[in-house]
Design an enzyme around this catalytic site. Sequence first.
Site, PDB file in Angstrom:
ATOM      1  N   ASP A  37      -3.990  -4.232   6.159  1.00 50.72           N
ATOM      2  CA  ASP A  37      -3.062  -3.859   7.234  1.00 50.72           C
ATOM      3  C   ASP A  37      -1.868  -3.147   6.630  1.00 50.72           C
ATOM      4  O   ASP A  37      -1.503  -3.392   5.480  1.00 50.72           O
ATOM      5  CB  ASP A  37      -2.600  -5.097   8.030  1.00 50.72           C
ATOM      6  CG  ASP A  37      -2.211  -4.751   9.460  1.00 50.72           C
ATOM      7  OD1 ASP A  37      -2.926  -5.170  10.393  1.00 50.72           O
ATOM      8  OD2 ASP A  37      -1.204  -4.024   9.654  1.00 50.72           O
ATOM      9  N   TYR A 148      -5.672   8.382  23.091  1.00 53.61           N
ATOM     10  CA  TYR A 148      -6.310   7.113  22.693  1.00 53.61           C
ATOM     11  C   TYR A 148      -7.799   7.126  23.020  1.00 53.61           C
ATOM     12  O   TYR A 148      -8.637   6.820  22.167  1.00 53.61           O
ATOM     13  CB  TYR A 148      -5.599   5.959  23.403  1.00 53.61           C
ATOM     14  CG  TYR A 148      -6.196   4.593  23.116  1.00 53.61           C
ATOM     15  CD1 TYR A 148      -6.031   3.987  21.870  1.00 53.61           C
ATOM     16  CD2 TYR A 148      -6.912   3.901  24.095  1.00 53.61           C
ATOM     17  CE1 TYR A 148      -6.579   2.732  21.607  1.00 53.61           C
ATOM     18  CE2 TYR A 148      -7.456   2.650  23.838  1.00 53.61           C
ATOM     19  CZ  TYR A 148      -7.280   2.068  22.599  1.00 53.61           C
ATOM     20  OH  TYR A 148      -7.829   0.830  22.336  1.00 53.61           O
TER      21      TYR A 148
HETATM   22  N1  LIG Z   1      -6.053  -5.273  22.924  1.00 49.20           N
HETATM   23  C1  LIG Z   1      -6.926  -4.766  23.777  1.00 49.20           C
HETATM   24  O1  LIG Z   1      -6.897  -5.012  24.998  1.00 49.20           O
HETATM   25  C2  LIG Z   1      -8.015  -3.877  23.277  1.00 49.20           C
HETATM   26  C3  LIG Z   1      -8.993  -3.459  24.179  1.00 49.20           C
HETATM   27  C4  LIG Z   1     -10.019  -2.642  23.727  1.00 49.20           C
HETATM   28  C5  LIG Z   1     -10.054  -2.266  22.405  1.00 49.20           C
HETATM   29  N2  LIG Z   1      -9.083  -2.675  21.550  1.00 49.20           N
HETATM   30  C6  LIG Z   1      -9.188  -2.237  20.150  1.00 49.20           C
HETATM   31  O2  LIG Z   1      -9.134  -3.385  19.335  1.00 49.20           O
HETATM   32  C7  LIG Z   1      -8.557  -3.065  18.068  1.00 49.20           C
HETATM   33  C8  LIG Z   1      -7.457  -4.052  17.744  1.00 49.20           C
HETATM   34  O3  LIG Z   1      -6.459  -3.992  18.755  1.00 49.20           O
HETATM   35  P1  LIG Z   1      -5.309  -5.080  18.844  1.00 49.20           P
HETATM   36  O4  LIG Z   1      -5.113  -5.361  20.275  1.00 49.20           O
HETATM   37  O5  LIG Z   1      -5.584  -6.199  17.918  1.00 49.20           O
HETATM   38  O6  LIG Z   1      -4.069  -4.210  18.323  1.00 49.20           O
HETATM   39  P2  LIG Z   1      -2.892  -4.602  17.284  1.00 49.20           P
HETATM   40  O7  LIG Z   1      -1.850  -3.564  17.411  1.00 49.20           O
HETATM   41  O8  LIG Z   1      -2.503  -6.035  17.477  1.00 49.20           O
HETATM   42  O9  LIG Z   1      -3.626  -4.472  15.895  1.00 49.20           O
HETATM   43  C9  LIG Z   1      -3.816  -3.250  15.245  1.00 49.20           C
HETATM   44  C10 LIG Z   1      -3.448  -3.453  13.783  1.00 49.20           C
HETATM   45  O10 LIG Z   1      -3.721  -2.237  13.089  1.00 49.20           O
HETATM   46  C11 LIG Z   1      -2.711  -2.091  12.110  1.00 49.20           C
HETATM   47  N3  LIG Z   1      -2.579  -0.693  11.701  1.00 49.20           N
HETATM   48  C12 LIG Z   1      -2.066   0.344  12.418  1.00 49.20           C
HETATM   49  N4  LIG Z   1      -2.047   1.455  11.668  1.00 49.20           N
HETATM   50  C13 LIG Z   1      -2.570   1.120  10.459  1.00 49.20           C
HETATM   51  C14 LIG Z   1      -2.808   1.846   9.257  1.00 49.20           C
HETATM   52  N5  LIG Z   1      -2.474   3.148   9.141  1.00 49.20           N
HETATM   53  N6  LIG Z   1      -3.354   1.197   8.207  1.00 49.20           N
HETATM   54  C15 LIG Z   1      -3.667  -0.127   8.297  1.00 49.20           C
HETATM   55  N7  LIG Z   1      -3.454  -0.864   9.402  1.00 49.20           N
HETATM   56  C16 LIG Z   1      -2.916  -0.241  10.468  1.00 49.20           C
HETATM   57  C17 LIG Z   1      -1.435  -2.572  12.804  1.00 49.20           C
HETATM   58  O11 LIG Z   1      -0.411  -2.890  11.869  1.00 49.20           O
HETATM   59  C18 LIG Z   1      -1.959  -3.774  13.574  1.00 49.20           C
HETATM   60  O12 LIG Z   1      -1.807  -4.968  12.831  1.00 49.20           O
HETATM   61  C19 LIG Z   1      -8.083  -1.613  18.185  1.00 49.20           C
HETATM   62  O13 LIG Z   1      -9.032  -0.780  17.565  1.00 49.20           O
HETATM   63  C20 LIG Z   1      -8.037  -1.358  19.687  1.00 49.20           C
HETATM   64  O14 LIG Z   1      -8.244  -0.014  19.979  1.00 49.20           O
HETATM   65  C21 LIG Z   1      -8.061  -3.477  21.952  1.00 49.20           C
END
Ligand SMILES: NC(=O)c1ccc[n+]([C@@H]2O[C@H](COP(=O)([O-])OP(=O)(O)OC[C@H]3O[C@@H](n4cnc5c(N)ncnc54)[C@H](O)[C@@H]3O)[C@@H](O)[C@H]2O)c1
Length: 248
Positions: A37, A148
Site C-alpha cells: 500500500d 473510474y
Molecule cells: N468499496 C466499494 O463499494 C467497492 C465496490 C466495487 C469495487 N470496489 C473496488 O474494490 C477495491 C478496494 O476498494 P476499497 O473500498 O477497499 O478502497 P480503499 O480506498 O479503502 O482502498 C484502496 C487502497 O489502495 C491504496 N492505493 C491507492 N493508490 C495506491 C498506489 N499508487 N499504490 C499502492 N496502493 C495504493 C490506498 O492507499 C487504499 O489503501 C478497489 O479496486 C475498488 O475499485 C470497491
Amino acid sequence: MRGLNGKTAIVTGGLGDLGFASAIRLAEEGCKVALFDIKEDANGRAAEMNLETFCVDISDEGQIEDACSAVETRLGPVAILVNSAAHFVFKGVDATVEDWQNILSINVMGTSLVTKHVVPQMKKLASGSIINFSSVSGFVGQPNFATYNSTKFAIRGLTKCWAQDLASFGIRVNSICPGYIYTSAFVNSCKQLNLDLDEEDRKASAMHLLSRQGRSEEVAAAVAFLASDDASFITGSDLLVDGGYLAK
Ligand SMILES: NC(=O)c1ccc[n+]([C@@H]2O[C@H](COP(=O)([O-])OP(=O)(O)OC[C@H]3O[C@@H](n4cnc5c(N)ncnc54)[C@H](O)[C@@H]3O)[C@@H](O)[C@H]2O)c1
C-alpha cells in the site's frame, strides 16, 4: 482443507477496507500475507494481525520489483495475488489529462505491473490464483463516473486476457465485482461529490435486490473462495458480489 494453508499472498491496497478484510480472511485460512500500500500502517492494525506491510506505490515499477523480491525472500514464492489497490477519480467528459494519468497509472498500469512481477514466482510453483478487483462499475455506465468505470471495465478485459496467457502455467485469473460496499471509499466518494451520506446510503441500498449495501467481510469471503482450491476449475470469470445489483 481448501489448499490455502501455508501459501504466500500479496494483497495490493491491503490497508484499504476491502484489501484489509481480504488479507485478514486469507491469514485466517493459513496464508502468509504481505500488504502493498502507498499508505503507512499508521494505526498498527496490520502489524497487530501479523500481516507484513510494504510501502509500495504501484505506479512505480522499481518499487514493485523490490517489494516482490523481498516478499519472495521473506515469505516464499507468491501463490495468490489480490489486486485491490485503486485510485478514485469520478469525472465525466470534463476529465483532464492529469485525471486520466492519475487513475490509469494506478488502476490499470499499476495492477498490470504488480501482476507482471508476481507471475514469475507463480510460474516457479506451477500454480497460482490472481484476483483482480473490478466492480459493478465494470459492467454499466454511471453518470460522471467515466474515469473510474473505464478502469473497472479494463480490469475485466485484463482478467480475460491474462487467463488465456497463464492457464498453461496452472495460474487462474478471475475478477471480483462488488456492488456498493459500505466502506471509507463510499464515504469519501460522497464527500468528493458533495453528497449527503445517509441519503446516498438509502439510495445505494435501494439499488440492490437485497436492499442494503454489502460488507467488506462478504467480499473477503469471495476472494478467499477464488484463491482456494474450491475454485480450481474457475478462470477468466467475473464473480459478482453485488447483492443483486446487476440483476435488476
Ligand atoms: N468499496 C466499494 O463499494 C467497492 C465496490 C466495487 C469495487 N470496489 C473496488 O474494490 C477495491 C478496494 O476498494 P476499497 O473500498 O477497499 O478502497 P480503499 O480506498 O479503502 O482502498 C484502496 C487502497 O489502495 C491504496 N492505493 C491507492 N493508490 C495506491 C498506489 N499508487 N499504490 C499502492 N496502493 C495504493 C490506498 O492507499 C487504499 O489503501 C478497489 O479496486 C475498488 O475499485 C470497491
